[in-house]
Design an enzyme around this catalytic site. Sequence first.
Site, PDB file in Angstrom:
ATOM      1  N   ASN A 187       0.831  -1.199   0.000  1.00 52.77           N
ATOM      2  CA  ASN A 187       0.000   0.000   0.000  1.00 52.77           C
ATOM      3  C   ASN A 187       0.874   1.262   0.000  1.00 52.77           C
ATOM      4  OD1 ASN A 187      -2.957   0.776   1.974  1.00 52.77           O
ATOM      5  ND2 ASN A 187      -1.736   2.158   0.778  1.00 52.77           N
ATOM      6  N   GLU A 223      -2.737   2.261  11.930  1.00 56.69           N
ATOM      7  CA  GLU A 223      -2.895   3.676  11.607  1.00 56.69           C
ATOM      8  C   GLU A 223      -4.323   4.172  11.791  1.00 56.69           C
ATOM      9  OE1 GLU A 223      -3.633   1.612   7.589  1.00 56.69           O
ATOM     10  OE2 GLU A 223      -2.608   1.221   9.489  1.00 56.69           O
ATOM     11  N   ASP A 238     -11.095   3.748   0.311  1.00 59.69           N
ATOM     12  CA  ASP A 238     -11.381   3.622   1.726  1.00 59.69           C
ATOM     13  C   ASP A 238     -11.833   4.976   2.280  1.00 59.69           C
ATOM     14  OD1 ASP A 238      -8.704   4.259   0.980  1.00 59.69           O
ATOM     15  OD2 ASP A 238      -7.944   3.774   2.957  1.00 59.69           O
ATOM     16  N   GLU A 278      -6.835  16.871  -1.940  1.00 62.50           N
ATOM     17  CA  GLU A 278      -6.891  15.430  -2.168  1.00 62.50           C
ATOM     18  C   GLU A 278      -8.159  15.031  -2.901  1.00 62.50           C
ATOM     19  OE1 GLU A 278      -7.279  11.612   0.850  1.00 62.50           O
ATOM     20  OE2 GLU A 278      -8.127  13.574   1.318  1.00 62.50           O
ATOM     21  N   GLU A 315     -12.580   9.323   6.473  1.00 66.45           N
ATOM     22  CA  GLU A 315     -11.836   8.853   7.630  1.00 66.45           C
ATOM     23  C   GLU A 315     -11.033   9.964   8.273  1.00 66.45           C
ATOM     24  OE1 GLU A 315      -8.766   5.163   8.569  1.00 66.45           O
ATOM     25  OE2 GLU A 315      -9.000   5.923   6.542  1.00 66.45           O
TER      26      GLU A 315
END
Length: 510
Positions: A167, A251, A286, A471, A486
């Site tokens: 990842n 994390e 995610d 982002e 998140e």
Amino acid sequence: MANQPHLLSPDQLFGDLFRDVQLSHIFADSKTFVDCIPKLPPASLIELYHTEKTKPDFDLETFVRTNFVVPEKIASDYVSDTTIPTAEHINRLWDRLTRPTDEVIEGSSRVALPHPYVVPGGRFREIFYWDSYFTMLGLQESGRVDLIRDMIDNFAYLIDTFGFIPNGNRTYFLSRSQPPYFALMVHLLSEIDGKEILVKYQPQLQREYDFWMAGQWKFPGDDTIHQRLVKMGDYTYLNRYWDNTPTPRPEAYRQEIELTEEANSLGVIPEALYNHIRAACESGWDFSSRWFSDQKTMALIHTADVIPVDLNCLLYWLEVMLHDSALQMGSWKLAYDDFDPRLTDRRKAILSTFWNEETGFFHDYDAVTSQQTTALTLAGVFPLFFKLATPEQASRVHDRLKADFLQAGGWVTTFNHTGQQWDWPNGWAPLQWIVYRGLQNYGFVETAQEGRDRWLALNDKVFKTTGKMMEKYNVVDAAITTGGGEYPNQDGFGWTNGVYLRLLRDVNTI
């Protein structure tokens, strides 16, 4: 570069110190502590912790800030000049987002890389796998081809070291990969340096393929799902995202422990919850309602049950590149006897498994219920990007995109309002690129350009107002900030910069 010590993730290294810190709310973001660098060898630090915490005046936060180097956000102190064009700002920012060759530091979660690389920005202080392809699109436009070569060599190093691309280059990412874009990176470089590049990276392309296809000939008993493979027939396989570590992610430790309570009330086993969450992180999406069995509840996530259309299109392209590299090496038998049938089988399986005649779109497939999922998402455009769709299918996908997905600021990812960051009202740079090229591949140039222009205008507007490249963006009402997800919206930002520059090139060459 020196050999790296045994690579344990922070939860393994620091034990109860890790758990105590992550559950203490010292840091608002659980990723902060796992990115901290210890000032003492981990064993010594743990021993010190066990001694100090028994003292009546012990303060955990003081202990952590005294004995660890706490990271700062990338580019958090950067002052943007909003009077210059967005493209000029991006070109100035590359140096801020570039990291030199890593040093090996005992106890650090960073997996040291032998060449320079670009990080996304914000809380993301490491290289990320699929982000990097879209970042490379911009690096090419900026004339930074040497950095593209360095990053591809880093990924080749990771494949040689671990057998796959994690990842990101963190020890807590070593149980999963991300969408397999390495073949697209190699293809991008081959357009710059020539097709001999395919031969240079053929071993790594093959090893990545072996990672995704692991267990193909060893399915246990009558099982049809094993690791990252789903058996669709006697000789046909499709792939899923998967992670075999049934524990909370280091994390995101606190958030996932808290989510366990909701999952328990819904009858979800915690180990299964963690597995599905990690699989979603391997997907890069995610999180999204795409992975929720009811399309709204995070605790009902079931990512590992889903066969994703985008993943299988990416693996089709990996097979194409392995076919082409075999031809480049003169291995005709490997190209025509091995990869030709694989390509043919996967293309047929993609079209038969994911196409929905009623909706006129490509859907994911639930391997457990043996039926398509009902979610409409931009993942359904990947067959157009890789030219797998028939002209008739592409036409219907175009119509659906134009009627429903196209918003004021570009292409929205899904239609579900869940508060998750990969859902409505958010748009993401990589998917803008996939839709843009997918539509162009089938001649829908006007619609492609409309989506492109709206996205670029939104990027420009937000930069002029905030000085930031984000982002993700709210593409529905073109708001300056985008909520949900998140963690808070991040600025920097590698793949947004890359896609912006690549799309702008097409505007400037028309």
